[in-house]
Design a protein around this motif. Structure first.
Motif, PDB file in Angstrom:
ATOM      1  N   LEU A 137      -0.495   5.024   6.899  1.00  0.00           N
ATOM      2  CA  LEU A 137      -1.274   5.085   5.706  1.00  0.00           C
ATOM      3  C   LEU A 137      -2.341   6.212   5.665  1.00  0.00           C
ATOM      4  O   LEU A 137      -2.830   6.353   4.610  1.00  0.00           O
ATOM      5  CB  LEU A 137      -1.807   3.753   5.433  1.00  0.00           C
ATOM      6  N   ASN A 138      -3.012   6.351   6.809  1.00  0.00           N
ATOM      7  CA  ASN A 138      -4.038   7.200   6.787  1.00  0.00           C
ATOM      8  C   ASN A 138      -3.655   8.725   7.272  1.00  0.00           C
ATOM      9  O   ASN A 138      -4.428   9.539   7.811  1.00  0.00           O
ATOM     10  CB  ASN A 138      -5.142   6.972   7.766  1.00  0.00           C
ATOM     11  N   GLY A 172      -0.430   1.088   9.354  1.00  0.00           N
ATOM     12  CA  GLY A 172      -1.797   1.540   9.119  1.00  0.00           C
ATOM     13  C   GLY A 172      -2.295   3.084   9.422  1.00  0.00           C
ATOM     14  O   GLY A 172      -2.696   3.513   8.698  1.00  0.00           O
ATOM     15  N   GLU A 173      -1.541   3.407  10.579  1.00  0.00           N
ATOM     16  CA  GLU A 173      -1.656   4.927  10.897  1.00  0.00           C
ATOM     17  C   GLU A 173      -1.114   5.867   9.905  1.00  0.00           C
ATOM     18  O   GLU A 173      -1.662   6.890   9.480  1.00  0.00           O
ATOM     19  CB  GLU A 173      -1.384   5.237  12.204  1.00  0.00           C
ATOM     20  N   ASN A 208       0.243  -1.217  15.052  1.00  0.00           N
ATOM     21  CA  ASN A 208      -0.196  -0.969  13.379  1.00  0.00           C
ATOM     22  C   ASN A 208       0.211   0.561  12.972  1.00  0.00           C
ATOM     23  O   ASN A 208      -0.678   1.142  12.682  1.00  0.00           O
ATOM     24  CB  ASN A 208      -1.698  -1.264  13.344  1.00  0.00           C
ATOM     25  N   GLU A 234       0.589  -0.999  -0.089  1.00  0.00           N
ATOM     26  CA  GLU A 234       0.244   0.140   0.017  1.00  0.00           C
ATOM     27  C   GLU A 234       0.905   1.144  -0.105  1.00  0.00           C
ATOM     28  O   GLU A 234       1.776   1.411   0.545  1.00  0.00           O
ATOM     29  CB  GLU A 234      -0.870  -0.104   1.386  1.00  0.00           C
TER      30      GLU A 234
END
Length: 373
Positions: free
Chosen positions: A284-285, A281-282, A278, A205
């Motif tokens: 990516l946002n 993941g953070e 994660n 990603e």
């Protein structure tokens, strides 16, 4: 071959924990016999995923209600309580986590080291490196890791390093400059020195960089400089009140940082978030990564941010300066300069296309680098 790691707390968070986890998982996936000895245990399972093939041995269970076993005799409880109250005699007082050690833990560490009979031992802080040099059998290959810079160690610890590191088989450092420091200091002892940068996996990603979020992550301790990042971002929100700063972590400075956020009246924009397993993941946002460390030997989080195409603004301390190409794949700011940090963040906020072009370049640059597994 058996490979053993000695770490402070594999159940915790931080760059060293992440690096050891990544390295151990990589070795286990290639069928090495891997064990992680964790001095402390603070939760039911590690924060980061660890290969099921890896044996985890904890020396001191610090969880509530785990101090003694169900059938521990009274005299052992008395002895253990007494030893727990005596400060450590083997961990240097200049270590960041010195206050978390005690004589009971000292004995547990030394006992564990003496039981290692073969293979490779990898130790992860200076005091562990020194204990390895002193107490581990000669037939065991002893590799010390330096995750900090030599100048940041106290004078007493520096002297111990000079005296004992020559007994290690090898020492790994994170940067070229640190390799040169140890080469100048230990060269006559002919210790093997290796620059081995931190590694992470390469996610598929890529951050879309659409969310009005700046992210940072690490322990809430003075060296991470969040007391500098908060006023810098307070200047940012004067011009861009719809942007948020999320700082993920935990630590002794949490109450002070919350008070500082309140004093800056930035509580609607700056958030101290709980530590997370994660962080990718953070990221990516988010749209920008901010690193405000006063000292940073390498900066695992920078590599992780780059791996998802997240541009980074960082103080130009030693480690980040060797990772980031200024104004190409990130921005370097004069150390401690709050105004420049704020201005650089605003420049990236304003340049949406630059952020996206940087993301594409970062993914291309890191795709074939040996830093990424």
């Amino acid at each position: 071959m058996k490979i053993t790691f000695l770490v402070y707390n594999i159940y915790g968070m931080g760059g060293t924990v992440r690096t050891v986890t990544n390295t151990a998982n990589y070795l286990a996936s290639r069928n090495y016999d891997v064990e992680i000895i964790s001095v402390r245990r603070t939760s039911a399972k590690p924060m980061f995923d660890i290969n099921s093939k890896i044996k985890i041995t904890s020396l001191f269970d610090a969880r509530r209600g785990k101090l003694f076993g169900k059938n521990t005799p009274l005299y052992k409880k008395i002895i253990k309580r007494a030893l727990l109250k005596i400060p450590s005699m083997f961990i240097d007082k200049n270590e960041d986590l010195y206050q978390m050690f005690n004589l009971f833990v000292d004995f547990k560490i030394i006992s564990a080291l003496k039981k290692i009979r073969e293979g490779i031992l990898i130790t992860t802080i200076p005091s562990f490196n020194i204990l390895s040099a002193k107490f581990v059998r000669n037939n065991v290959i002893k590799i010390g890791q330096e995750h900090a810079h030599f100048a940041g160690h106290g004078e007493g610890l520096q002297n111990k390093i000079k005296k004992n590191y020559n007994k290690l088989n090898a020492l790994t450092c994170l940067t070229d400059s640190e390799i040169q420091v140890y080469k100048n200091m230990l060269n006559e002892n002919k210790i093997n020195l290796y620059k081995i940068e931190n590694a992470t996996t390469m996610p598929r990603e890529t951050a879309k960089l659409e969310n009005k979020v700046v992210i940072s992550a690490g322990r809430y301790v003075p060296v991470k400089g969040y007391d500098l990042l908060i006023p810098a971002f307070s200047k940012v929100i004067e011009k861009y009140p719809d942007w948020k700063l999320k700082i993920f972590g935990a630590g002794i400075e949490e109450d002070n940082l919350r008070e500082q956020i309140f004093e800056e009246k930035a509580y609607n924009n700056i958030f101290l978030m709980p530590k997370t397993n994660n962080i990718l993941g953070e990221m990516l946002n988010s749209s920008i990564y901010a690193l405000s460390s006063r000292h940073e030997s390498f900066g695992m989080v920078i590599i992780e941010a780059m791996s998802v195409g997240l541009p980074c603004v960082s103080f130009a301390c030693e480690g980040p300066s060797e990772i980031i190409k200024n104004n190409e794949d990130g921005v370097l700011v004069d150390e401690g300069n709050i105004d420049e940090l704020a201005n650089s963040l605003m420049a990236l906020i304003e340049a949406k296309e630059l952020r996206k072009n940087t993301a594409k370049m970062l993914k291309r640059t890191l795709k074939d680098t040996p830093l990424i597994w």
